[in-house]
Design a protein around this motif. Structure first.
Motif, short mmCIF file in Angstrom:
data_model
loop_
_atom_site.label_atom_id
_atom_site.label_comp_id
_atom_site.label_asym_id
_atom_site.label_seq_id
_atom_site.Cartn_x
_atom_site.Cartn_y
_atom_site.Cartn_z
N LEU A 67 29.94 41.23 37.30
CA LEU A 67 29.56 40.17 38.30
C LEU A 67 30.92 39.38 38.72
N ARG A 68 31.86 39.25 37.74
CA ARG A 68 32.96 38.47 37.90
C ARG A 68 33.94 39.21 38.86
N THR A 69 34.13 40.51 38.46
CA THR A 69 35.30 41.34 39.16
C THR A 69 34.77 42.01 40.15
N GLY A 70 33.53 42.63 40.25
CA GLY A 70 33.23 43.88 41.19
C GLY A 70 33.16 44.91 40.39
N PHE A 71 33.77 45.11 39.25
CA PHE A 71 34.18 46.63 38.49
C PHE A 71 33.56 46.11 37.43
N PRO A 72 32.78 47.45 36.41
CA PRO A 72 32.36 47.23 35.11
C PRO A 72 33.64 47.29 34.33
N GLU A 73 33.47 47.11 32.89
CA GLU A 73 34.28 47.28 31.76
C GLU A 73 34.58 48.75 31.67
N VAL A 74 35.86 49.22 31.61
CA VAL A 74 35.93 50.82 31.14
C VAL A 74 36.56 50.85 29.84
N ILE A 75 36.08 51.95 29.11
CA ILE A 75 36.61 52.13 27.76
C ILE A 75 38.12 52.75 27.81
N TRP A 76 38.99 52.27 27.06
CA TRP A 76 40.22 52.71 26.74
C TRP A 76 40.03 53.53 25.30
N GLY A 77 40.18 54.89 25.55
CA GLY A 77 40.01 55.68 24.58
C GLY A 77 40.85 55.92 23.41
#
Length: 257
Positions: free
Chosen positions: A47-57
């Motif tokens: 909602l804030r940035t237009g992209f969802p969070e992505v997991i750093w493995g």
């Protein structure tokens, strides 16, 4: 939570399909949701940035990645985990049957719904050499699952500049170009001198001893005499893809005013 899901929830409350209490349970983790005692998933980032969070493995156990991915999948149609080595991917696939692994990019994707559509605009990704492919594919897969169109052009480095020049037509039609290069990192400067769109340079840790793990191409790109180049950190294909996406989305927003 993505904007479409939030709108559907609000509509369901308005029509009486779900109760306010049920909606409250859904919304109480809108900002973030704890996962056991080791993570806090940022559902609000889309909602804030237009992209969802992505997991750093790296640094996470397979069990932690599994719990984070399944938590995120309840709120997002696409969940990505980056820098996942093959042995870890096997363990994730054993627990999440619908998981897709892209070995060159080292990205795992859990897709439970339709990809977000980002409309027009193409992210073009170039590599100087074949050894730069892992970083370039990280950029390409990231852009693809963020909803952007992508096109790839591999192994067109300056050591054989005719390989690049034979694709002038492709370069002239690009909207944003990500150029991935190691060694001396000269390719972004050459490309930026040929095109009228933004160029994002991605230095890689590919090179001989005095490449200093990618510092040499990083400095070359930062010191470029060609204009219109932005540079991300060493091996950061993911960051380059998100920057390219933000450029396209900003251009589209401006043109619609």
């Amino acid at each position: 939570m993505n904007p479409d899901a939030l709108q559907q929830l609000l509509n369901a409350i308005a029509t009486g399909e779900i109760s306010p209490d049920t909606a409250l349970e859904t919304l109480k983790h809108l900002n973030f949701e704890p996962v056991a005692d080791f993570a806090k998933v940022d559902h609000h980032r889309h909602l804030r940035t237009g992209f969802p969070e992505v997991i750093w493995g790296p640094g996470k156990t397979p069990e932690q990645i599994i719990q984070i991915m399944t938590t995120m999948a309840r709120h997002s149609p696409v969940v990505m985990a980056t820098r996942i080595e093959p042995a870890i991917a096997e363990q994730l696939e054993a627990e999440i049957s619908s998981l897709i692994y892209y070995p060159t990019a080292r990205i795992c994707v859990l897709q439970t719904g339709e990809l977000p559509s980002q409309g027009t605009g193409v992210v073009s990704i170039l590599t100087a050499g074949t050894a730069d492919l892992p970083v370039a594919e990280e950029a390409a897969i990231t852009a693809q699952f963020c909803g952007f169109q992508t096109q790839r052009l591999w192994d067109v480095g300056v050591a054989g500049i005719h390989r690049l020049l034979s694709h002038r037509d492709l370069l002239s039609k690009a909207d944003v170009i990500i150029v991935v290069a190691g060694m001396e990192g000269a390719l972004p400067s050459v490309v930026a001198g040929m095109v009228d769109c933004p160029v994002i340079g991605v230095p890689t840790s590919v090179g001989y001893g005095t490449s200093f793990g990618g510092v040499a191409p990083l400095l070359t790109m930062l010191n470029s005499c060609a204009t219109g180049i932005g540079v991300v950190n060493i091996d950061n294909g993911f960051g380059a893809a998100i920057l390219a996406g933000q450029i396209i989305r900003t251009a589209r927003r401006i043109s619609s005013r």
